[in-house]
Design an enzyme around this catalytic site. Structure first.
Site, PDB file in Angstrom:
ATOM      1  N   LYS A  38      -7.696  11.914  38.320  1.00 49.47           N
ATOM      2  CA  LYS A  38      -9.187  11.816  38.585  1.00 49.47           C
ATOM      3  C   LYS A  38      -9.539  10.871  39.766  1.00 49.47           C
ATOM      4  CE  LYS A  38     -10.213   9.861  34.558  1.00 49.47           C
ATOM      5  NZ  LYS A  38      -9.001   9.578  34.133  1.00 49.47           N
TER       6      LYS A  38
ATOM      7  N   ARG B 172       1.318  -0.872  36.611  1.00 47.52           N
ATOM      8  CA  ARG B 172       0.241  -1.194  35.539  1.00 47.52           C
ATOM      9  C   ARG B 172       0.982  -1.422  34.205  1.00 47.52           C
ATOM     10  NH1 ARG B 172      -4.885   2.541  36.241  1.00 47.52           N
ATOM     11  NH2 ARG B 172      -5.012   2.317  33.949  1.00 47.52           N
TER      12      ARG B 172
HETATM   13  P1  AMP Z   1      -8.451   3.670  33.434  1.00 46.95           P
HETATM   14  O1  AMP Z   1      -8.095   2.881  34.540  1.00 46.95           O
HETATM   15  O2  AMP Z   1      -9.870   4.402  33.505  1.00 46.95           O
HETATM   16  O3  AMP Z   1      -7.525   4.333  32.882  1.00 46.95           O
HETATM   17  O4  AMP Z   1      -8.809   2.690  32.400  1.00 46.95           O
HETATM   18  C1  AMP Z   1      -7.843   1.714  31.779  1.00 46.95           C
HETATM   19  C2  AMP Z   1      -8.358   0.937  30.452  1.00 46.95           C
HETATM   20  O5  AMP Z   1      -9.573   0.451  30.376  1.00 46.95           O
HETATM   21  C3  AMP Z   1      -8.626   1.925  29.235  1.00 46.95           C
HETATM   22  O6  AMP Z   1      -7.323   2.415  28.624  1.00 46.95           O
HETATM   23  C4  AMP Z   1      -9.538   1.367  28.284  1.00 46.95           C
HETATM   24  O7  AMP Z   1      -8.801   0.408  27.518  1.00 46.95           O
HETATM   25  C5  AMP Z   1     -10.325   0.809  29.528  1.00 46.95           C
HETATM   26  N1  AMP Z   1     -11.526   1.513  29.670  1.00 46.95           N
HETATM   27  C6  AMP Z   1     -11.851   1.835  30.891  1.00 46.95           C
HETATM   28  N2  AMP Z   1     -12.864   2.587  31.013  1.00 46.95           N
HETATM   29  C7  AMP Z   1     -13.237   2.756  29.659  1.00 46.95           C
HETATM   30  C8  AMP Z   1     -14.644   3.322  28.911  1.00 46.95           C
HETATM   31  N3  AMP Z   1     -15.282   4.171  29.599  1.00 46.95           N
HETATM   32  N4  AMP Z   1     -14.572   3.213  27.615  1.00 46.95           N
HETATM   33  C9  AMP Z   1     -13.727   2.368  26.823  1.00 46.95           C
HETATM   34  N5  AMP Z   1     -12.586   1.689  27.357  1.00 46.95           N
HETATM   35  C10 AMP Z   1     -12.359   2.000  28.678  1.00 46.95           C
END
Ligand code: AMP
Length: 216
Positions: A18, A161
């Site tokens: 994404k 990460r």
């Molecule tokens: P990402 O970088 O988008 O994979 O997000 C990493 C982590 O941030 C996720 O696993 C959640 O713990 C938290 N997170 C990011 N965006 C959201 C969201 N829209 N709602 C809830 N948790 C989020």
């Protein structure tokens, strides 16, 4: 789709690509990418109260509360660079968040779903590396040896990460299917869903995503 106002949501499992596609669309339309994951990691890095509050959720692959995310969204979307549109990467992730956007009077134009099989995701995230300084992403496939894992832009040693460890990836996928995947139906019902493959060759990604969005 023209270069006018565009409010785009990126959907897709963690590691589906994404972010890569969001960046391509952002450059084409000159609108910002808003990644709640990035915002939260930055808060953790800076050691703020919010960062301390959400750290264990991020480390374990759980979702942060809707209330926290909605607060972040409200603040970020009121900034001037969002006036001509924006790309939401990793948000909304629940129906409550999608409905919150609507309640703010935000009418999403397109939801781009990046489609890929789970096993490819686990593989991809195990090898994902990121520059801790500039955020540029890499895959270990690109390097012959781990000592070569340096950012091409700023020379920093690349990092993995914490939530890209296999067990956490599987938990993030479980959470994705339970809470986020239903958003595909939600946006399909209003004819906003565009599906793109998350499995394209590197050289094809830009062409394919821009074509799917009518931007090439
Ligand atoms: P990402 O970088 O988008 O994979 O997000 C990493 C982590 O941030 C996720 O696993 C959640 O713990 C938290 N997170 C990011 N965006 C959201 C969201 N829209 N709602 C809830 N948790 C989020």
């Amino acid at each position: 789709m023209g270069k006018g106002r565009s409010k785009i949501v990126m959907l897709g499992a963690p590691g589906s690509g994404k972010g890569t596609r969001a960046k391509i669309i952002s450059e084409r339309l000159s609108i910002p990418v808003i990644s709640t994951g990035e915002i939260l990691r930055e808060e953790i890095h800076k050691g703020t109260d919010l960062g301390k509050q959400v750290k264990s959720d991020l480390d374990s692959g759980k979702l942060v509360s809707d209330e926290t995310i909605n607060g972040i969204l409200k603040k970020r979307l009121s900034m001037p660079d969002c006036e001509n549109g924006f790309i939401l990467d990793g948000v909304p992730r629940t129906l409550t968040q999608a409905k919150y956007l609507e309640s703010m009077g935000i009418d999403i134009d397109y939801a781009v779903s990046v489609e890929i099989e789970d096993e490819k995701i686990v593989d991809r995230l195990a090898g994902r590396r990121v520059c801790p300084n500039c955020g540029r992403g890499y895959h270990t496939d690109m390097f012959a040896d781990s000592s070569d894992e340096l950012c091409e832009d700023c020379g920093c040693k690349l990092a993995k990460r914490k939530d890209d460890e296999e067990e956490t990836v599987r938990e993030r996928l479980r959470v994705y299917y339970e809470l986020t995947e239903p958003l595909k139906d939600y946006y399909e019902q209003s004819n906003k869903l565009i599906k793109v493959s998350g499995d394209d060759k590197l050289s094809e990604i830009a062409k394919n995503v821009l074509r799917a969005m009518g931007l090439d």
